[in-house]
Design an enzyme around this catalytic site. Sequence first.
Site, PDB file in Angstrom:
ATOM      1  CD  GLU A 283      -3.209   0.504   2.140  1.00  0.00           C
ATOM      2  OE1 GLU A 283      -3.957  -0.459   1.917  1.00  0.00           O
ATOM      3  OE2 GLU A 283      -3.259   1.183   3.171  1.00  0.00           O
ATOM      4  CD  GLU A 286      -2.662   0.858  -4.222  1.00  0.00           C
ATOM      5  OE1 GLU A 286      -2.580   0.191  -3.164  1.00  0.00           O
ATOM      6  OE2 GLU A 286      -3.701   0.972  -4.881  1.00  0.00           O
ATOM      7  CB  CYS A 310      -7.269  -2.926   6.315  1.00  0.00           C
ATOM      8  SG  CYS A 310      -5.754  -2.169   5.858  1.00  0.00           S
ATOM      9  CB  SER A 330      -5.341   0.905  -1.215  1.00  0.00           C
ATOM     10  OG  SER A 330      -4.508  -0.226  -1.331  1.00  0.00           O
ATOM     11  CE  LYS A 369     -10.659  -8.157   8.115  1.00  0.00           C
ATOM     12  NZ  LYS A 369      -9.881  -7.651   6.967  1.00  0.00           N
ATOM     13  CD  GLU A 372     -11.710  -8.931   3.411  1.00  0.00           C
ATOM     14  OE1 GLU A 372     -11.485  -9.372   4.558  1.00  0.00           O
ATOM     15  OE2 GLU A 372     -11.073  -7.995   2.904  1.00  0.00           O
ATOM     16  CD  GLU A 377     -14.485  -9.564  -5.159  1.00  0.00           C
ATOM     17  OE1 GLU A 377     -15.339 -10.366  -5.579  1.00  0.00           O
ATOM     18  OE2 GLU A 377     -14.773  -8.478  -4.625  1.00  0.00           O
ATOM     19  CB  CYS A 526      -9.614  -3.974  14.143  1.00  0.00           C
ATOM     20  SG  CYS A 526      -9.361  -3.577  12.418  1.00  0.00           S
TER      21      CYS A 526
END
Lengths: 596, 391
Positions: A283, A286, A310, A330, A369, A372, A377, A526
Amino acid sequence: METKINLEIDGINISVEKGTTILEAARRLNIKIPTLCHHPDLCVAGNCRVCVVEQEGARTLQASCATPVSEGMVIFTNTLKVRTARKHIIELLLSEHNSECTKCYKNGNCELQSLAADYKITNDSLIDLVPFKNYTIDNFSPSIIKDDSKCIRCQRCVRTCEQLQSVSALSVAYKGEHMKISTFLEKPMFEVVCTNCGQCVNRCPVGALVERNYIDEVWNAIYDKNKHVVVQTAPAVRIALGEDLGIENGEIVTGKMVAALRKLGFDSVLDTDFTADLTIMEEGTELLTMLKKAIVDKDSSVALPMATSCSPGWIKFIEHQYPQLLPNLSTCKSPQQMFGALAKTYYAEKRNLNPADIISVSIMPCTAKKYEADRPEMRSSGYKDVDYVLTTRELAVMIKQAGLDFKSLPEEKCDSIMGQSTGAAVIFGASGGVMEAALRTAYEIITGKEIPFENLNITPVRGMQGVKEASLKIMDTLPEWNFLEGVTLNTAVAHGLANAKTVMDSVAEGKANYHFIEIMACPDGCLGGGGQPIPTCREIRVKRNEAIYREDAGMALRKSHENPEVIQIYQEFLEKPLGHKSHELLHTKYTDRKSK
Amino acid sequence: MNSNNLKKTDVIFGIWPCMEDNKYPILEAVINRNPDDIIKDIINSGLKGRGGAGFPTGLKWKFAASQTESEKYIICNADEGEPGTFKDREILLKVPEKIFAGMAICSHCIKAKKGFVYLRGEYKFMLPQLNKVLESFHESIRKTGYDFEIKILLGSGAYVCGEETSLMESMEGKRGEPRNKPPFPVVEGFNNKPTVINNVETFVNVAMIQKLGVAEFVKLGTDDSRGSKVFSVSGDTPKPGVFELELGMKLSDFVAEYGDGDTKAVQVGGASGFCVPRKRFEDTIIGFEGVPTGGSMMLFNSTRSMYNVLSNYLDFFAEESCGQCTPCRVGCQQLIQGIKAVKKGSKNEDYLDSLLKLTESMKITAKCGLGQSVANSFYSIVTNFKEEMIY
């Protein structure tokens, strides 16, 4: 000067600030008044009525959570009238509630159940209304199960979704006896704007909103001799897990957690921290690449500010609410998904395992999560990169099921490879942590020197403020980065989606001059995740936050680029950040969910 | 008892015109008066709110006037939804100009520049006529140079929106649910600004007091219940309709006039009011010292099953509860199932006592007047007609 209000509660005089509620005043006197709809993170609702108290001279009882104190007030919290009324309220709630407690996921962890126990509700004094109801269960979502038969209509979830998260996926529908908590057109939660953040789950006092648990699936994988089960744990888990296992809030239990996971039978106990450090490499690179394009190449198509990626709750939020800003995200996968992709490629290669035989489990403070990991993908290894996601709470359940005495477990270390961590990775668990970790590394890449903050502690991005802003002037750059010489890097950090909305609105309106923003879906990051131990509230999060920075401060390595395993993986496998393999395994793309 | 004991009055609909040639002479008189004097008049008149709860109007205005906020509002509660009440309908149709004048008087007293009429959704048909009257009202008020404007908003059919704070939530575009009190609307009402909310009839009374004077007003009624009241008479009566009567009458006098000779019970104040059995007609006073009413008077004769009457009310409450607070939402359902079970015999008659205790708790724990008042009809019907509940 602040006005003080004098009142009397149960015969004791007390003087409190104006605006204090009767409930708060009583708590200061250590008088316990039961509550259900009340939650310290949320605005007052005053709808369950279980906190009623008697006020001298008043015709009705007062909801203590919703009634501000007034001068000369005389309050009784435990009269016969109050007890009778409270018992009636509890009985009423139970009569509308599917009370098959022994078959409930929240058995032993339910606020209504403990109230019923406190008030010794033993007989069916009222008529069971459940058979008259047409209750439904929404179990379509990979993250959250919503069971209306358990709902007590306290609306904590509604207030959470609206006020803390600005999402309003859940709201009140219908009225009277038909009143229920519902989604848009009563669609399943995964078909609406729900971000799966699980903040509602964390605040639900009963079993109406729970995480979809994968405890049995994980046990089955562990017992399957043909499977190699790897487990990764997110940074925020190790500072909160203890709360569910009899250890004080704010204690770090990293070593015991590793020992417990090994005892549970995981074949390899690894660390999401490793891919958190990897995230910083990817990141950070990037971001620098984008800055170069914008500043040197004057490429106007570069979407700045760049936003972190994230937090899967945040990803779903931006996909629904700000699809026009998806280019600003990102492309890095979250540390969990980077880990999953590498577990079934790099790790499999190194350990000489068939990736088809690897089951990859993650322990996360998060319910999003789970969603996710299910995204189509997230199969870049050729398999489902992360097979099962467990919350901190589910891990605690497994530890209890295994009969482990968590407190007496020894401190152990993670396995290698993909088990090494730095302080930079640990602070991913707190709001501002990704920003701080990125700055520690990026600044050093650009200037060859450590970032000029005492002990590397970038305090402006730390703390519980909803939106934090920090600017950093870049000086004395290395030759290849001299285009950044004198540039002031503007950053913003937001946690909780309501705060994210504030920042994103200003970005969308073109008012923001940020280069880099960190957004975490959950309040305080988190560590306040939807999958964390219940209860979670600001007071508890403050302690978890302190623990995270304590863990960081105590680590030998504090910068992601110094993680030896990260250096190793680039040498052996990935070659370089944003390289071909990275693109294939560690980066992803997003979906516009608004236009759909 | 003969019906001459009832004093029929005609101050709300008749006697005094409020508007002459599309002009409002009353407004000029008001604007030149000291607001405090007007409030004192209203207090001295003893006028109590005509929506049912009976809060002293003058006091409400005094509280609102003492608020220092510059932005204040006035709301006319025309969400007439109490079962058996249809008197505001008549007032709105016949003398809307008196309502607007009353609101203007209030605006002068508390210094508000904006008023709203929250009109029951089913009264939408009145809108063209009301807006026409309102237009001429605005025109004549503009001529005086006084700054006050009224807007009519339509409700959407929820009974609970007649509760003042739910009504304000609804006006703000939110779900119609009562708020926690305090703060009361006079401190934080519509848009969290000080707000006076009064019933349609209350505003007409105010205009009347201004026009005819306090002395004229206090000639009517009793010490506790000053003035006259518009009643909606329905049920087993040969004379259903809207009637204006002096407050403080004996229920027996009322029944003598409006009953069909076989009146078994009168439900005073609608579903949320009290059911008075025949044996209590003689000693029941209709007014704040006895049984108060927002206007609804429903007569039942001996052909009616009081079980069915109660069951009908409870269905209504269970449906019209907003659903947010436990005692009201679940309590109403329990009462319905409870009386059914007793009727069926699956619960014995003692269960009615448990239900009565439950309504006691509902009365003191429900968040708003809706849930609190379910106990009224339940208690008065179950205790007075117990045998009808069981057999």
